[in-house]
Design a protein around this motif. Structure first.
Motif, mmCIF file in Angstrom:
data_model
loop_
_atom_site.group_PDB
_atom_site.id
_atom_site.type_symbol
_atom_site.label_atom_id
_atom_site.label_comp_id
_atom_site.label_asym_id
_atom_site.label_seq_id
_atom_site.Cartn_x
_atom_site.Cartn_y
_atom_site.Cartn_z
ATOM 1 N N ARG A 47 58.666 48.559 31.993
ATOM 2 C CA ARG A 47 57.862 48.539 32.982
ATOM 3 C C ARG A 47 56.562 48.997 32.721
ATOM 4 N N VAL A 48 55.432 47.835 32.634
ATOM 5 C CA VAL A 48 54.197 48.468 31.989
ATOM 6 C C VAL A 48 53.309 48.008 33.159
ATOM 7 N N GLU A 49 52.018 48.400 32.975
ATOM 8 C CA GLU A 49 50.779 48.150 33.821
ATOM 9 C C GLU A 49 50.464 46.706 33.080
ATOM 10 N N MET B 130 45.963 39.455 33.631
ATOM 11 C CA MET B 130 46.987 39.197 34.748
ATOM 12 C C MET B 130 46.330 39.769 36.063
ATOM 13 N N SER B 131 45.927 41.139 35.978
ATOM 14 C CA SER B 131 45.459 41.795 37.238
ATOM 15 C C SER B 131 44.458 40.773 37.937
ATOM 16 N N GLU B 132 43.559 40.287 36.852
ATOM 17 C CA GLU B 132 42.479 39.460 37.613
ATOM 18 C C GLU B 132 42.936 38.251 38.272
ATOM 19 N N ASP C 283 46.614 45.320 41.918
ATOM 20 C CA ASP C 283 46.327 46.482 41.413
ATOM 21 C C ASP C 283 46.617 46.831 40.016
ATOM 22 N N PRO C 284 45.531 47.170 39.153
ATOM 23 C CA PRO C 284 45.909 47.322 37.573
ATOM 24 C C PRO C 284 46.735 48.577 37.527
ATOM 25 N N ALA C 285 47.136 49.406 38.502
ATOM 26 C CA ALA C 285 47.926 50.338 38.303
ATOM 27 C C ALA C 285 49.314 50.091 38.655
#
Length: 247
Positions: free
Chosen positions: A113-115, A120-122, A127-129
């Motif tokens: 499980r990673v940020e 990908m966030s964009e 949320d990047p978190a």
């Protein structure tokens, strides 16, 4: 008529006969991958004009059986050649390879499980978190690496497939639908050519700087929510992607 000889009385165009003979020799390993298929050699062998020789080589090239080296000539392509038809659904490549009798193998690693990566966030607008499920998959065919994919899936923390489950299923999204009922509705692809980095060359068994095909995919659920992102790097000497468009 001996194998590997032309039959002018068959009614089959000479270029097609030459193409079929050369394709068979490439497929069964008879053709020497280090010896160029020059027009002069083929002219001497088959005793025809240049036109059918050139047409045969052109079609073999378009189908991925030969490739050209600048200043050296045309060479046979060794190893499997994978054509992904337009009807194969996203996430079904492994099953398609299996059903085609190509004996694929899947190796999964780096499950965590990673940020999500910034890109990908964009792209997904998340949320990047937010922590997403990540793993790397290498698919091989007949013992030859075909592609390396980095996959990120948005799913509840309780979704925690094992390495064996991911390898046997061929698709993390297939497991997601089977276990939680979260189904994909569509996928958007972006593709481009690149040169192999040292890390990619080690994973795919090619020389650093060799041409690769990158396909990045954004996955969406049936209700339009972003479900995940994948970046897959394919060996350009083995993989072709066929697509169909309307007028």
């Amino acid at each position: 008529m001996a194998a590997g000889e032309l039959d002018p009385s068959s009614g089959v165009p000479l270029y097609r006969q030459i193409k079929d003979i050369l394709r068979t020799e490439i497929s069964d390993g008879t053709a020497d991958p280090g010896t160029p298929m020059t027009e002069d050699r083929l002219l001497e062998r088959f005793g025809v004009s240049r036109a059918p020789i050139r047409q045969a080589l052109k079609e073999l090239s378009s189908e991925g059986y030969v490739y050209r080296k600048q200043g050296r000539g045309t060479f046979p392509v060794t190893g499997p050649r994978i054509l992904r038809p337009a009807h194969v659904r996203t996430g079904d490549l492994y099953h398609y390879l299996t059903e085609s009798g190509l004996h694929p193998a899947s190796i999964v690693s780096d499950i965590a499980r990673v940020e999500p990566p910034e890109k990908m966030s964009e792209v997904l607008g998340i949320d990047p978190a937010e922590r997403v499920l990540h793993f790397t998959r290498v698919i091989s065919v007949e013992g030859e690496p075909l592609l390396e994919a980095r996959i990120y899936i948005r799913a509840p923390e309780g979704f925690a497939p094992t390495v064996l489950e991911l390898e046997e299923s061929g698709s993390g999204f297939e497991l997601l639908e089977r276990e939680l009922g979260i189904a994909l509705g569509r996928a958007e692809h972006e593709s481009w050519a690149t040169a192999a980095t040292a890390e990619q060359s080690a994973a795919l068994g090619v020389r650093e700087g060799s041409p690769l095909l990158v396909i990045e995919t954004v996955f969406y659920t049936t209700d339009g929510r972003p479900a995940g992102w994948r970046s897959a790097v394919h060996r350009a000497d083995q993989f072709r992607y066929r697509f169909v468009t309307g007028r």
